[in-house]
Design a protein around this motif. Structure first.
Motif, PDB file in Angstrom:
ATOM      1  N   ALA A 239       0.832  -1.205   0.000  1.00 56.06           N
ATOM      2  CA  ALA A 239       0.000   0.000   0.000  1.00 56.06           C
ATOM      3  C   ALA A 239       0.867   1.255   0.000  1.00 56.06           C
ATOM      4  O   ALA A 239       0.636   2.196  -0.766  1.00 56.06           O
ATOM      5  N   PHE A 240       1.881   1.251   0.862  1.00 51.51           N
ATOM      6  CA  PHE A 240       2.784   2.395   0.998  1.00 51.51           C
ATOM      7  C   PHE A 240       3.490   2.690  -0.315  1.00 51.51           C
ATOM      8  O   PHE A 240       3.668   3.852  -0.698  1.00 51.51           O
ATOM      9  N   PHE A 241       3.894   1.625  -1.016  1.00 50.80           N
ATOM     10  CA  PHE A 241       4.564   1.789  -2.307  1.00 50.80           C
ATOM     11  C   PHE A 241       3.730   2.662  -3.244  1.00 50.80           C
ATOM     12  O   PHE A 241       4.251   3.572  -3.894  1.00 50.80           O
ATOM     13  N   PHE A 242       2.436   2.400  -3.300  1.00 46.49           N
ATOM     14  CA  PHE A 242       1.595   3.120  -4.253  1.00 46.49           C
ATOM     15  C   PHE A 242       1.226   4.523  -3.781  1.00 46.49           C
ATOM     16  O   PHE A 242       1.357   5.497  -4.528  1.00 46.49           O
ATOM     17  N   PHE A 243       0.766   4.667  -2.516  1.00 47.52           N
ATOM     18  CA  PHE A 243       0.293   6.013  -2.145  1.00 47.52           C
ATOM     19  C   PHE A 243       1.431   6.985  -1.884  1.00 47.52           C
ATOM     20  O   PHE A 243       1.326   8.170  -2.181  1.00 47.52           O
ATOM     21  N   ILE A 244       2.563   6.484  -1.363  1.00 47.47           N
ATOM     22  CA  ILE A 244       3.666   7.420  -1.108  1.00 47.47           C
ATOM     23  C   ILE A 244       4.374   7.776  -2.404  1.00 47.47           C
ATOM     24  O   ILE A 244       5.057   8.800  -2.487  1.00 47.47           O
ATOM     25  N   ASP A 245       4.208   6.923  -3.431  1.00 48.82           N
ATOM     26  CA  ASP A 245       4.751   7.227  -4.755  1.00 48.82           C
ATOM     27  C   ASP A 245       4.246   8.582  -5.236  1.00 48.82           C
ATOM     28  O   ASP A 245       5.020   9.425  -5.695  1.00 48.82           O
ATOM     29  N   LYS A 365      11.020   5.965  -1.028  1.00 44.99           N
ATOM     30  CA  LYS A 365      11.820   6.712  -1.995  1.00 44.99           C
ATOM     31  C   LYS A 365      11.944   5.935  -3.299  1.00 44.99           C
ATOM     32  O   LYS A 365      11.945   6.507  -4.383  1.00 44.99           O
ATOM     33  N   GLY A 366      12.044   4.592  -3.189  1.00 45.62           N
ATOM     34  CA  GLY A 366      12.142   3.772  -4.388  1.00 45.62           C
ATOM     35  C   GLY A 366      10.900   3.850  -5.242  1.00 45.62           C
ATOM     36  O   GLY A 366      10.970   3.761  -6.471  1.00 45.62           O
ATOM     37  N   ALA A 367       9.747   4.011  -4.586  1.00 46.04           N
ATOM     38  CA  ALA A 367       8.490   4.088  -5.334  1.00 46.04           C
ATOM     39  C   ALA A 367       8.435   5.325  -6.212  1.00 46.04           C
ATOM     40  O   ALA A 367       7.870   5.296  -7.309  1.00 46.04           O
ATOM     41  N   SER A 368       9.020   6.428  -5.743  1.00 39.98           N
ATOM     42  CA  SER A 368       8.954   7.655  -6.528  1.00 39.98           C
ATOM     43  C   SER A 368       9.765   7.552  -7.811  1.00 39.98           C
ATOM     44  O   SER A 368       9.659   8.390  -8.695  1.00 39.98           O
ATOM     45  N   PHE A 369      10.594   6.500  -7.921  1.00 41.94           N
ATOM     46  CA  PHE A 369      11.246   6.208  -9.198  1.00 41.94           C
ATOM     47  C   PHE A 369      10.185   6.003 -10.273  1.00 41.94           C
ATOM     48  O   PHE A 369      10.290   6.521 -11.379  1.00 41.94           O
ATOM     49  N   LEU A 370       9.153   5.251  -9.917  1.00 44.63           N
ATOM     50  CA  LEU A 370       8.100   4.953 -10.883  1.00 44.63           C
ATOM     51  C   LEU A 370       7.329   6.216 -11.258  1.00 44.63           C
ATOM     52  O   LEU A 370       7.087   6.480 -12.437  1.00 44.63           O
ATOM     53  N   GLY A 371       6.968   7.012 -10.250  1.00 48.85           N
ATOM     54  CA  GLY A 371       6.188   8.220 -10.508  1.00 48.85           C
ATOM     55  C   GLY A 371       6.925   9.234 -11.355  1.00 48.85           C
ATOM     56  O   GLY A 371       6.394   9.737 -12.359  1.00 48.85           O
ATOM     57  N   THR A 372       8.163   9.547 -10.980  1.00 49.41           N
ATOM     58  CA  THR A 372       8.934  10.538 -11.740  1.00 49.41           C
ATOM     59  C   THR A 372       9.260  10.028 -13.136  1.00 49.41           C
ATOM     60  O   THR A 372       9.264  10.785 -14.107  1.00 49.41           O
ATOM     61  N   PHE A 373       9.529   8.723 -13.246  1.00 49.50           N
ATOM     62  CA  PHE A 373       9.808   8.150 -14.564  1.00 49.50           C
ATOM     63  C   PHE A 373       8.586   8.235 -15.464  1.00 49.50           C
ATOM     64  O   PHE A 373       8.688   8.612 -16.639  1.00 49.50           O
ATOM     65  N   LEU A 374       7.405   7.899 -14.910  1.00 45.07           N
ATOM     66  CA  LEU A 374       6.184   7.936 -15.712  1.00 45.07           C
ATOM     67  C   LEU A 374       5.858   9.354 -16.185  1.00 45.07           C
ATOM     68  O   LEU A 374       5.432   9.550 -17.320  1.00 45.07           O
ATOM     69  N   VAL A 394      -3.917   7.663 -10.105  1.00 46.15           N
ATOM     70  CA  VAL A 394      -4.283   6.242 -10.026  1.00 46.15           C
ATOM     71  C   VAL A 394      -3.522   5.550  -8.894  1.00 46.15           C
ATOM     72  O   VAL A 394      -4.044   4.633  -8.244  1.00 46.15           O
ATOM     73  N   MET A 395      -2.272   5.990  -8.651  1.00 49.98           N
ATOM     74  CA  MET A 395      -1.446   5.393  -7.600  1.00 49.98           C
ATOM     75  C   MET A 395      -2.116   5.499  -6.224  1.00 49.98           C
ATOM     76  O   MET A 395      -2.044   4.577  -5.405  1.00 49.98           O
TER      77      MET A 395
END
Length: 410
Positions: A239-245, A365-374, A394-395
């Motif tokens: 859950a944290f992976f997606f919302f903190i992203d 912090k690792g999750a924001s890799f996905l957000g910034t990349f997208l 959507v995250m």
């Protein structure tokens, strides 16, 4: 008296004040400075946003890969303070050197080094919470850390802003102004790091093994297996992976997004300063609420609020809308970060806090890799920044879905 902070809790909170100066700079002045370097090299506005996104993504990916290993290593007796101080000082010294590179690419490399060091220091810092306070005080202390971090970071930022916005009136060049700003914030970071570094004592730890490196990887593997078996921890991390992203992506990309839309630079900086100011009382409010309301309910409220913030950002094209967005983010930013940190600290083994917070950082912090990349990828693919931001909303919905499953296990 039971709500009064102890000396060690105050020193722990002081590091939030110190490192927050760096992240405020990254969210405001730094993207604008990089824009000037990239524009001088003839790089288009849409490509500037993409390159900034990619650099942020690379830094978070490095932390995601190294964080759990170093977090596990930090759990051995006497290690946590050493690796914490080393990463904090490396980040601060890299920040002090930001003014040196004349090339946009060299600047981005130095930025990645500083961002990685900053993020690693937070793994060790967050895991210290089990040593510096009690379980029943964690929500309150964690929230106060973010609160004072937000308001404290405004001091070096405002001093820096005077030099950056008024360098001509002062009679200096923009390069000199940026040098002063970077050094001021680096000194602030170091100043508020030392009290915790000198006073912290690792109460919960693992005894040293004969082969530290081999045993570190062995323990990490065991922790990954245990995390899968411990359903509550596993679902929370998911859950944290997606919302903190979405949260970290908004923090990292706000100024870059506004700049790419052509919004007034000074207005963007002042709006994000308002975010910090609003976040101070808002975070303290969450500290009070956490004593009366279940922290899981408060986290749910924050996730839904961020979903609506992200939806609003999709159509953003006016300065006043950015200001409204800045205030809204300030209301919930500290709450969702602080309560997530303390909620997680309560459900993990205390003597393995470093390795578990290493996993926490993968999903944070690792999750924001996905957000910034997208954002960078969709923007470069379509030419529309707003479509990149739409992905972030959507995250929050996915994060809410999994966190709701976590609460059913309480």
């Amino acid at each position: 008296m039971k709500d009064k902070l102890t000396k060690l809790e105050i020193k722990w909170i002081m590091y939030d004040i110190g490192n927050s100066a760096f992240i405020l700079l990254v969210s405001t002045i730094l993207p604008i400075y990089f824009n000037s370097l990239s524009s001088a090299a003839g790089i288009a506005e849409s490509d500037y946003l993409s390159y900034w996104s990619y650099a942020t993504s690379i830094s978070t990916l490095i932390v995601a890969l190294t964080g759990p290993i170093l977090g596990t290593f930090a759990d051995y007796k006497g290690n946590k303070k050493k690796v914490f101080l080393l990463s904090a000082l490396l980040g601060a010294l890299s920040l002090a050197c930001f003014w040196i590179p004349g090339s946009w690419l060299t600047f981005l490399i130095l930025y990645v080094v500083a961002k990685v060091a900053y993020s690693l220091s937070l793994i060790f810092y967050d895991s210290m919470v089990v040593d510096i306070t009690t379980e029943e005080r964690m929500d309150s202390v964690s929230s106060k850390g973010y609160a004072w971090g937000y308001i404290g970071s405004c001091i070096p930022f405002l001093i820096s802003l005077v030099f950056v916005l008024m360098y001509e009136s002062i009679g200096i060049s923009i390069t000199t102004a940026m040098m002063i700003a970077f050094i001021i914030n680096a000194a602030w970071w170091i100043l508020f790091t030392l009290p915790l570094a000198f006073s912290y004592h690792q109460k919960y730890y693992i005894e040293h093994q004969s082969h530290v490196i081999r045993s570190t990887f062995s323990r990490l593997g065991q922790t990954l297996k245990k995390a899968k078996e411990q359903k509550k921890i596993f679902l929370f991390l998911l859950a944290f992976f997606f919302f903190i992203d979405g949260v970290y992506t908004i923090i990292d990309m706000a100024t870059a997004y506004g700049t790419s839309l052509g919004l007034d630079t000074t207005g963007l900086l002042l709006a994000l300063l308002v975010t910090q100011i609003v976040a101070f009382p808002a975070s303290l409010t969450f500290a009070v609420l956490s004593k009366k309301v279940d922290s899981a309910k408060l986290i749910k409220i924050c996730i839904l609020a961020y979903f609506f913030i992200a939806v609003f950002a999709v159509q953003l094209d006016k300065q006043w809308e950015f200001w409204l967005l800045a205030v809204a983010v300030g209301c919930f930013q500290g709450g969702i970060q602080a309560l997530s940190r303390s909620y997680y600290a309560k459900i993990i083994p205390e003597n393995s806090s470093g390795e578990y917070f290493g996993l926490f950082d993968i999903c944070g912090k690792g999750a924001s890799f996905l957000g910034t990349f997208l954002i960078g990828f969709v923007t470069q693919l379509t030419g529309y920044q707003n479509l990149g931001v739409a992905v972030i909303s959507v995250m929050f919905l996915i994060g809410y879905y999994f966190f709701n499953k976590v609460t059913k296990l309480d």
